[in-house]
Design a protein around this motif. Structure first.
Motif: not given
Length: 244
Positions: A84-99, A109-115
Motif C-alpha cells: 500500500n502506497a497511501d498515507k496512513g494505509g495499512p501494511n499488507l503482505v508487504g509493508p506500507n511504502i508511503y514516503g 513501516a511501523a509494526g511490520f515484521a521485516y525479514s
C-alpha cells in the motif's frame, strides 16, 4: 508352415532393406551441417540470436531523469496485492511504502515484521538502492521473503520510483541525467591535429631556404681558368696575342 514362415521372414527382411535404403537416401538429400551460430538474426535486435551482447544498462540517474510518475502508477498496480502506497494505509503482505524514498531500509513501516535479510541490510532507500531492489529483490537482499521477480526494464523501474517519490509529504527533486563522456575518437582526432600543427610549426619558411642558397658568380660557374684569361682563337686558327 515352413514356406509361410520363410515368406514372412523374407518380407520382413525386404522391408528392412527398403527402410535402410530410404534412410540413407533421405539423409543424403537433406544433409546439413550444424551452423556455427544457431537461430536467425533479426535486424536491429542484439543478444543471443545475433551472437552479440545486450546493451549495457546505464546508471539509475539516466532513466530517472526522464521518469514518468503516471506510467509508474500503472506499473505499480502489479505491486498493490502486497503493498500500500497511501498515507496512513495499512501494511499488507508487504509493508506500507508511503514516503519510502531516503528512509532506512527495513525500518520504515511501523509494526511490520521485516525479514532479517532486509532489517539487517543497512543503509537507506536511495535512488540507486531502489533501482537495484526493483530489478531483483532476491539479488539485492539474499534471503528476503519477497517473492517478486523484479522489473527487467530499467525505464519501468525508474517510473515506479518516480511514482513512489510522489507519494510523500515532501517529494525529492529527481536526479538529472549524468553528463555524457567525451568520445574517444574526438580526443584522438584532436591529438592528431595538434601533432600535425606542431610539426608544421617546426618547418622553416620556404622563403628562407631560397635566401640561403648560394648565387653562382661568373668565376664559379666556369671550370678551369677565368674567362678573361682564356685566349680567343683568331681567324687562321692561332691564338691572338696582345701587342705591347
Amino acid at each position: 508352415m515352413d514356406n509361410r514362415s520363410n515368406t514372412i521372414a523374407g518380407w520382413v527382411l525386404g522391408a528392412g532393406i527398403v527402410a535402410l535404403g530410404v534412410t540413407i537416401v533421405t539423409g543424403e538429400m537433406f544433409h546439413a551441417e550444424r551452423p556455427e551460430k544457431m537461430g536467425y538474426p533479426v535486424e536491429g535486435v542484439t543478444g543471443v540470436e545475433t551472437g552479440g551482447g545486450a546493451e549495457a544498462e546505464k546508471p539509475a540517474a539516466f532513466y530517472l531523469a526522464s521518469a514518468d510518475p503516471a506510467k509508474g502508477a500503472e506499473t505499480f498496480k502489479k505491486c498493490t496485492a502486497c503493498h500500500n502506497a497511501d498515507k496512513g494505509g495499512p501494511n499488507l503482505v508487504g509493508p506500507n511504502i508511503y514516503g519510502i524514498v531516503d528512509q532506512p531500509i527495513g525500518k520504515h513501516a511501523a509494526g511490520f515484521a521485516y525479514s532479517p535479510a532486509i532489517s539487517g541490510k543497512g543503509g537507506s532507500w536511495t535512488w540507486d538502492n531502489l533501482f537495484a531492489w526493483l530489478k531483483s529483490p532476491s539479488s539485492f537482499a539474499t534471503g528476503t521473503k519477497m517473492t517478486f521477480a523484479g522489473l527487467s526494464n530499467p525505464q519501468d523501474r525508474a517510473n515506479v520510483i518516480a511514482f513512489l517519490n510522489s507519494k510523500s509529504d515532501a517529494p525529492k527533486p529527481m536526479p538529472a541525467a549524468p553528463a555524457a563522456a567525451p568520445a574517444a575518437g574526438g580526443a584522438a582526432a584532436g591529438g592528431t591535429t595538434n601533432a600535425a600543427a606542431a610539426a608544421e610549426a617546426k618547418q622553416p619558411p620556404q622563403g628562407d631556404k631560397a635566401k640561403d642558397q648560394p648565387i653562382l658568380t661568373e668565376n664559379k660557374a666556369t671550370p678551369g681558368k677565368n674567362v678573361k684569361d682564356m685566349a680567343a682563337p683568331s681567324v687562321d686558327g692561332r691564338a691572338s696575342q696582345t701587342k705591347k
